[in-house]
Every structure is written in C-alpha cells, then in structure tokens.
Scaffold this motif. Structure first.
Motif, PDB file in Angstrom:
ATOM      1  N   ALA A  44       0.804  -1.222   0.000  1.00 49.87           N
ATOM      2  CA  ALA A  44       0.000   0.000   0.000  1.00 49.87           C
ATOM      3  C   ALA A  44       0.838   1.274   0.000  1.00 49.87           C
ATOM      4  CB  ALA A  44      -0.953   0.005   1.189  1.00 49.87           C
ATOM      5  N   ARG A  45       2.119   1.177   0.296  1.00 52.74           N
ATOM      6  CA  ARG A  45       2.972   2.369   0.236  1.00 52.74           C
ATOM      7  C   ARG A  45       3.014   2.958  -1.174  1.00 52.74           C
ATOM      8  NH1 ARG A  45       8.611   0.263   2.365  1.00 52.74           N
ATOM      9  NH2 ARG A  45       7.881  -1.580   1.240  1.00 52.74           N
ATOM     10  N   ALA A  46       2.691   2.158  -2.169  1.00 55.81           N
ATOM     11  CA  ALA A  46       2.787   2.601  -3.557  1.00 55.81           C
ATOM     12  C   ALA A  46       1.524   3.300  -4.067  1.00 55.81           C
ATOM     13  CB  ALA A  46       3.101   1.406  -4.452  1.00 55.81           C
ATOM     14  N   VAL A  47       0.478   3.336  -3.280  1.00 53.05           N
ATOM     15  CA  VAL A  47      -0.805   3.855  -3.765  1.00 53.05           C
ATOM     16  C   VAL A  47      -0.688   5.290  -4.282  1.00 53.05           C
ATOM     17  CG1 VAL A  47      -3.136   4.536  -3.040  1.00 53.05           C
ATOM     18  CG2 VAL A  47      -2.255   2.266  -2.471  1.00 53.05           C
ATOM     19  N   ALA A  48      -0.057   6.173  -3.545  1.00 57.12           N
ATOM     20  CA  ALA A  48       0.005   7.584  -3.959  1.00 57.12           C
ATOM     21  C   ALA A  48       0.780   7.773  -5.266  1.00 57.12           C
ATOM     22  CB  ALA A  48       0.615   8.436  -2.848  1.00 57.12           C
ATOM     23  N   VAL A  49       1.906   7.084  -5.423  1.00 58.44           N
ATOM     24  CA  VAL A  49       2.675   7.268  -6.666  1.00 58.44           C
ATOM     25  C   VAL A  49       1.968   6.626  -7.852  1.00 58.44           C
ATOM     26  CG1 VAL A  49       4.926   7.615  -5.577  1.00 58.44           C
ATOM     27  CG2 VAL A  49       4.208   5.326  -6.187  1.00 58.44           C
ATOM     28  N   LEU A  50       1.278   5.523  -7.616  1.00 53.59           N
ATOM     29  CA  LEU A  50       0.479   4.928  -8.690  1.00 53.59           C
ATOM     30  C   LEU A  50      -0.680   5.854  -9.049  1.00 53.59           C
ATOM     31  CD1 LEU A  50       0.485   1.239  -7.482  1.00 53.59           C
ATOM     32  CD2 LEU A  50       1.471   2.077  -9.622  1.00 53.59           C
ATOM     33  N   GLY A  51      -1.275   6.466  -8.049  1.00 58.89           N
ATOM     34  CA  GLY A  51      -2.352   7.419  -8.300  1.00 58.89           C
ATOM     35  C   GLY A  51      -1.870   8.605  -9.128  1.00 58.89           C
ATOM     36  N   ALA A  52      -0.665   9.053  -8.856  1.00 56.55           N
ATOM     37  CA  ALA A  52      -0.088  10.164  -9.622  1.00 56.55           C
ATOM     38  C   ALA A  52       0.130   9.767 -11.081  1.00 56.55           C
ATOM     39  CB  ALA A  52       1.212  10.625  -8.988  1.00 56.55           C
ATOM     40  N   ALA A  53       0.407   8.498 -11.326  1.00 58.13           N
ATOM     41  CA  ALA A  53       0.627   8.020 -12.697  1.00 58.13           C
ATOM     42  C   ALA A  53      -0.646   8.069 -13.535  1.00 58.13           C
ATOM     43  CB  ALA A  53       1.188   6.600 -12.676  1.00 58.13           C
ATOM     44  N   LEU A  54      -1.780   8.222 -12.897  1.00 64.00           N
ATOM     45  CA  LEU A  54      -3.045   8.267 -13.633  1.00 64.00           C
ATOM     46  C   LEU A  54      -3.209   9.549 -14.444  1.00 64.00           C
ATOM     47  CD1 LEU A  54      -5.441   6.705 -10.978  1.00 64.00           C
ATOM     48  CD2 LEU A  54      -4.317   5.605 -12.917  1.00 64.00           C
ATOM     49  N   SER A  55      -2.327  10.504 -14.238  1.00 61.84           N
ATOM     50  CA  SER A  55      -2.403  11.741 -15.028  1.00 61.84           C
ATOM     51  C   SER A  55      -1.452  11.711 -16.224  1.00 61.84           C
ATOM     52  CB  SER A  55      -2.090  12.946 -14.141  1.00 61.84           C
ATOM     53  OG  SER A  55      -0.759  12.865 -13.662  1.00 61.84           O
ATOM     54  N   HIS A  56      -0.776  10.605 -16.428  1.00 62.91           N
ATOM     55  CA  HIS A  56       0.177  10.492 -17.540  1.00 62.91           C
ATOM     56  C   HIS A  56      -0.575  10.475 -18.866  1.00 62.91           C
ATOM     57  CE1 HIS A  56       3.426   8.956 -20.055  1.00 62.91           C
ATOM     58  NE2 HIS A  56       4.234   9.385 -19.104  1.00 62.91           N
ATOM     59  N   GLY A  57       0.041  10.998 -19.885  1.00 63.22           N
ATOM     60  CA  GLY A  57      -0.589  11.092 -21.199  1.00 63.22           C
ATOM     61  C   GLY A  57      -0.727   9.767 -21.943  1.00 63.22           C
ATOM     62  N   ILE A  58       0.012   8.768 -21.548  1.00 63.54           N
ATOM     63  CA  ILE A  58      -0.037   7.481 -22.249  1.00 63.54           C
ATOM     64  C   ILE A  58      -0.996   6.547 -21.518  1.00 63.54           C
ATOM     65  CG2 ILE A  58       1.331   5.467 -22.916  1.00 63.54           C
ATOM     66  CD1 ILE A  58       3.534   7.332 -23.659  1.00 63.54           C
ATOM     67  N   SER A  59      -2.026   6.131 -22.241  1.00 67.80           N
ATOM     68  CA  SER A  59      -3.083   5.336 -21.599  1.00 67.80           C
ATOM     69  C   SER A  59      -2.598   3.970 -21.132  1.00 67.80           C
ATOM     70  CB  SER A  59      -4.293   5.183 -22.520  1.00 67.80           C
ATOM     71  OG  SER A  59      -3.954   4.446 -23.670  1.00 67.80           O
ATOM     72  N   ASN A  60      -1.596   3.386 -21.799  1.00 71.59           N
ATOM     73  CA  ASN A  60      -1.085   2.095 -21.339  1.00 71.59           C
ATOM     74  C   ASN A  60      -0.510   2.198 -19.925  1.00 71.59           C
ATOM     75  OD1 ASN A  60      -1.829   0.655 -23.579  1.00 71.59           O
ATOM     76  ND2 ASN A  60       0.157   0.818 -24.577  1.00 71.59           N
ATOM     77  N   LEU A  61       0.136   3.292 -19.632  1.00 69.82           N
ATOM     78  CA  LEU A  61       0.659   3.491 -18.281  1.00 69.82           C
ATOM     79  C   LEU A  61      -0.488   3.695 -17.298  1.00 69.82           C
ATOM     80  CD1 LEU A  61       2.849   3.837 -16.184  1.00 69.82           C
ATOM     81  CD2 LEU A  61       3.110   6.206 -16.933  1.00 69.82           C
ATOM     82  N   ARG A  62      -1.497   4.459 -17.696  1.00 73.46           N
ATOM     83  CA  ARG A  62      -2.650   4.665 -16.804  1.00 73.46           C
ATOM     84  C   ARG A  62      -3.354   3.347 -16.527  1.00 73.46           C
ATOM     85  NH1 ARG A  62      -3.702   8.701 -20.562  1.00 73.46           N
ATOM     86  NH2 ARG A  62      -5.774   7.896 -21.031  1.00 73.46           N
ATOM     87  N   LYS A  63      -3.502   2.504 -17.549  1.00 69.56           N
ATOM     88  CA  LYS A  63      -4.130   1.189 -17.359  1.00 69.56           C
ATOM     89  C   LYS A  63      -3.329   0.341 -16.373  1.00 69.56           C
ATOM     90  CE  LYS A  63      -4.711   0.656 -21.918  1.00 69.56           C
ATOM     91  NZ  LYS A  63      -4.976   0.055 -23.216  1.00 69.56           N
ATOM     92  N   GLU A  64      -2.026   0.331 -16.533  1.00 69.08           N
ATOM     93  CA  GLU A  64      -1.171  -0.461 -15.638  1.00 69.08           C
ATOM     94  C   GLU A  64      -1.266   0.058 -14.208  1.00 69.08           C
ATOM     95  OE1 GLU A  64       0.343  -3.757 -15.248  1.00 69.08           O
ATOM     96  OE2 GLU A  64       0.690  -3.140 -17.309  1.00 69.08           O
ATOM     97  N   ALA A  65      -1.302   1.375 -14.046  1.00 74.64           N
ATOM     98  CA  ALA A  65      -1.401   1.961 -12.706  1.00 74.64           C
ATOM     99  C   ALA A  65      -2.743   1.607 -12.055  1.00 74.64           C
ATOM    100  CB  ALA A  65      -1.216   3.475 -12.775  1.00 74.64           C
ATOM    101  N   VAL A  66      -3.815   1.691 -12.819  1.00 75.63           N
ATOM    102  CA  VAL A  66      -5.137   1.327 -12.287  1.00 75.63           C
ATOM    103  C   VAL A  66      -5.165  -0.153 -11.914  1.00 75.63           C
ATOM    104  CG1 VAL A  66      -7.574   1.020 -12.911  1.00 75.63           C
ATOM    105  CG2 VAL A  66      -6.431   3.162 -13.413  1.00 75.63           C
ATOM    106  N   GLY A  67      -4.628  -0.995 -12.773  1.00 75.20           N
ATOM    107  CA  GLY A  67      -4.577  -2.420 -12.466  1.00 75.20           C
ATOM    108  C   GLY A  67      -3.781  -2.693 -11.203  1.00 75.20           C
ATOM    109  N   ALA A  68      -2.662  -1.996 -11.047  1.00 73.45           N
ATOM    110  CA  ALA A  68      -1.834  -2.167  -9.848  1.00 73.45           C
ATOM    111  C   ALA A  68      -2.589  -1.722  -8.600  1.00 73.45           C
ATOM    112  CB  ALA A  68      -0.537  -1.382  -9.991  1.00 73.45           C
TER     113      ALA A  68
END
Length: 104
Positions: A44-68
């Motif tokens: 769970a320590r990674a939640v905030a940084v993964l959440g920040a990745a949701l603003s990235h312009g590349i949808s593949n990264l956003r999908k991976e972050a949401v899945g994580a």
C-alpha cells in the motif's frame, strides 16, 4: 524494464521504494513495468505514486497503474480510482470499475 519485473518476481518488499522511484523514469515503458511490479507486490505504500501516474498522457501506463491499484486493494486507492472512472480511455474506465470492487 527487466529490473522492475525481476524485483516483483522475487517478491522483495525492500524493492518497493526503488520501484516507486522508477515511476518517475524518463521512459514510460519503465514506468509501466514498475507499476505492474508494484501491483504484484501489493504494498500500500505505492498507492500515492500509482495514483499520480493516472495523469500520464499514455493510456497504457494509466491502465497499468489502475490495475496495480486494484491488485493492491487498499482503501486509500479509492479517490484515485474514482478519478480514473472518468478517464478518456474506455479501458482505463473499465479497469477502474473492476479495481473498485475488492477494496478493503
């Protein structure tokens, strides 16, 4: 990329800070692998940084972050996933709906 995958395979929780730092790498592919590995580690320590990745312009990264975030399953991911429910990419939205289900 390979280092991020390897760290998840050996299940080293001590790797979490390194993987979180890899989410700021210049290459989105490294960020994507790091997000995947963080999900597999389920820390769970990674939640905030993964959440920040949701603003990235590349949808593949956003999908991976949401899945994580869904794999981690921590309640603190809820606000990030709620934002992802409105993402422009239908796959991100679908994954966000899936990830909301099992939150602890």
């Amino acid at each position: 990329e390979v280092a991020a995958e390897t760290l998840a395979k050996v299940k080293l929780s001590s790797a979490v800070p390194r993987l979180m730092a890899a989410l700021a790498d210049d290459y989105w592919q490294v960020r994507q692998k790091a997000a995947c590995s963080l999900g597999q580690l389920g820390d769970a320590r990674a939640v905030a940084v993964l959440g920040a990745a949701l603003s990235h312009g590349i949808s593949n990264l956003r999908k991976e972050a949401v899945g994580a975030l869904g794999e981690i399953g921590d309640q603190s991911a809820r606000p990030f996933l709620q934002v992802a429910l409105g993402d422009e990419d239908p796959d991100v939205r679908k994954l966000a709906a899936w990830a909301m289900g099992p939150l602890r």
